[in-house]
Design a protein around this motif. Structure first.
Motif, short mmCIF file in Angstrom:
data_model
loop_
_atom_site.label_atom_id
_atom_site.label_comp_id
_atom_site.label_asym_id
_atom_site.label_seq_id
_atom_site.Cartn_x
_atom_site.Cartn_y
_atom_site.Cartn_z
N VAL A 1 0.84 -1.19 0.00
CA VAL A 1 0.00 0.00 0.00
C VAL A 1 0.87 1.24 0.00
O VAL A 1 1.79 1.37 0.81
CB VAL A 1 -0.92 0.01 1.23
CG1 VAL A 1 -1.74 1.30 1.26
CG2 VAL A 1 -1.85 -1.20 1.20
N ALA A 2 0.61 2.10 -0.94
CA ALA A 2 1.38 3.33 -1.04
C ALA A 2 0.43 4.51 -1.13
O ALA A 2 -0.75 4.36 -1.39
CB ALA A 2 2.29 3.29 -2.26
N LEU A 3 0.99 5.66 -0.92
CA LEU A 3 0.20 6.87 -1.00
C LEU A 3 0.20 7.39 -2.43
O LEU A 3 1.25 7.57 -3.04
CB LEU A 3 0.79 7.92 -0.05
CG LEU A 3 -0.12 9.09 0.32
CD1 LEU A 3 -1.36 8.58 1.08
CD2 LEU A 3 0.64 10.08 1.18
N PHE A 4 -0.98 7.59 -2.94
CA PHE A 4 -1.10 8.10 -4.31
C PHE A 4 -1.64 9.51 -4.27
O PHE A 4 -2.47 9.86 -3.43
CB PHE A 4 -2.06 7.21 -5.11
CG PHE A 4 -1.45 5.90 -5.53
CD1 PHE A 4 -1.22 4.89 -4.62
CD2 PHE A 4 -1.13 5.69 -6.86
CE1 PHE A 4 -0.67 3.68 -5.02
CE2 PHE A 4 -0.58 4.48 -7.27
CZ PHE A 4 -0.35 3.48 -6.34
N GLU A 5 -1.19 10.28 -5.23
CA GLU A 5 -1.69 11.63 -5.32
C GLU A 5 -2.13 11.93 -6.74
O GLU A 5 -1.65 11.32 -7.69
CB GLU A 5 -0.63 12.63 -4.88
CG GLU A 5 0.57 12.68 -5.81
CD GLU A 5 1.57 13.73 -5.35
OE1 GLU A 5 1.35 14.32 -4.29
OE2 GLU A 5 2.56 13.94 -6.06
N VAL A 6 -3.04 12.84 -6.86
CA VAL A 6 -3.53 13.21 -8.18
C VAL A 6 -2.49 14.10 -8.86
O VAL A 6 -2.09 15.11 -8.30
CB VAL A 6 -4.87 13.97 -8.07
CG1 VAL A 6 -5.36 14.37 -9.46
CG2 VAL A 6 -5.90 13.10 -7.36
N PRO A 7 -2.06 13.70 -10.02
CA PRO A 7 -1.06 14.49 -10.74
C PRO A 7 -1.71 15.74 -11.32
O PRO A 7 -2.93 15.80 -11.45
CB PRO A 7 -0.59 13.55 -11.84
CG PRO A 7 -1.79 12.71 -12.14
CD PRO A 7 -2.49 12.54 -10.81
N PRO A 8 -0.90 16.69 -11.68
CA PRO A 8 -1.45 17.86 -12.38
C PRO A 8 -2.13 17.39 -13.66
O PRO A 8 -1.50 16.82 -14.52
CB PRO A 8 -0.21 18.70 -12.70
CG PRO A 8 0.84 18.24 -11.76
CD PRO A 8 0.55 16.79 -11.49
N CYS B 1 -10.10 13.77 -11.87
CA CYS B 1 -9.14 13.07 -12.72
C CYS B 1 -8.94 11.65 -12.20
O CYS B 1 -8.68 11.45 -11.02
CB CYS B 1 -7.81 13.81 -12.73
SG CYS B 1 -6.61 13.06 -13.84
N PRO B 2 -9.11 10.67 -13.06
CA PRO B 2 -8.99 9.28 -12.64
C PRO B 2 -7.56 8.82 -12.49
O PRO B 2 -7.30 7.69 -12.12
CB PRO B 2 -9.70 8.51 -13.76
CG PRO B 2 -9.50 9.37 -14.97
CD PRO B 2 -9.49 10.79 -14.47
N GLU B 3 -6.63 9.70 -12.79
CA GLU B 3 -5.24 9.30 -12.72
C GLU B 3 -4.65 9.57 -11.35
O GLU B 3 -4.94 10.58 -10.72
CB GLU B 3 -4.43 10.06 -13.77
CG GLU B 3 -4.80 9.67 -15.19
CD GLU B 3 -4.05 10.50 -16.20
OE1 GLU B 3 -4.27 10.29 -17.39
OE2 GLU B 3 -3.25 11.35 -15.81
N LEU B 4 -3.83 8.66 -10.92
CA LEU B 4 -3.13 8.84 -9.66
C LEU B 4 -1.68 8.46 -9.85
O LEU B 4 -1.34 7.59 -10.65
CB LEU B 4 -3.76 7.96 -8.57
CG LEU B 4 -5.14 8.39 -8.08
CD1 LEU B 4 -5.70 7.34 -7.13
CD2 LEU B 4 -5.08 9.74 -7.38
N ILE B 5 -0.83 9.14 -9.12
CA ILE B 5 0.59 8.85 -9.19
C ILE B 5 1.05 8.33 -7.83
O ILE B 5 0.76 8.91 -6.79
CB ILE B 5 1.40 10.13 -9.53
CG1 ILE B 5 0.99 10.66 -10.90
CG2 ILE B 5 2.89 9.85 -9.48
CD1 ILE B 5 1.44 9.80 -12.05
N CYS B 6 1.77 7.22 -7.87
CA CYS B 6 2.30 6.68 -6.63
C CYS B 6 3.42 7.58 -6.14
O CYS B 6 4.36 7.88 -6.89
CB CYS B 6 2.81 5.25 -6.87
SG CYS B 6 3.59 4.54 -5.41
N THR B 7 3.28 8.02 -4.91
CA THR B 7 4.32 8.90 -4.38
C THR B 7 5.58 8.12 -4.03
O THR B 7 6.62 8.69 -3.76
CB THR B 7 3.81 9.64 -3.13
OG1 THR B 7 3.42 8.68 -2.16
CG2 THR B 7 2.64 10.53 -3.48
#
Ligand SMILES: [Zn+2]
Ligand SMILES: [Zn+2]
Length: 67
Positions: A14-21, A30-36
């Motif tokens: 499990v990692a923290l994901f954030e919404v990219p620009p 936005c359905p996209e997430l970036i793994c931090t």
């Protein structure tokens, strides 16, 4: 900025994901997430959208005739 914890295949945990620009104008939706953790991009596909289908499976097809 909304963050959420998701399972990351790359991080194997499990990692923290954030919404990219978002450049597509989705905004916070936005359905996209970036793994931090590793920077992998994922697209959320787990939206439980009920498929609205009419109970009766047939539809009247209006005759398309150019008058
Ligand atoms: Zn987007
Ligand atoms: Zn990751």
């Amino acid at each position: 900025m909304s963050h959420r914890e998701l399972y990351c295949d790359v991080c194997e945990g499990v990692a923290l994901f954030e919404v990219p620009p978002c450049v597509d104008g989705h905004g916070i939706d936005c359905p996209e997430l970036i793994c931090t953790g590793c920077g992998a991009a994922v697209v959320i596909t787990t939206f439980m959208v009920p498929v609205a289908r009419p109970a009766e499976g047939r539809r009247h097809r209006p005759a398309r005739r150019a008058a």
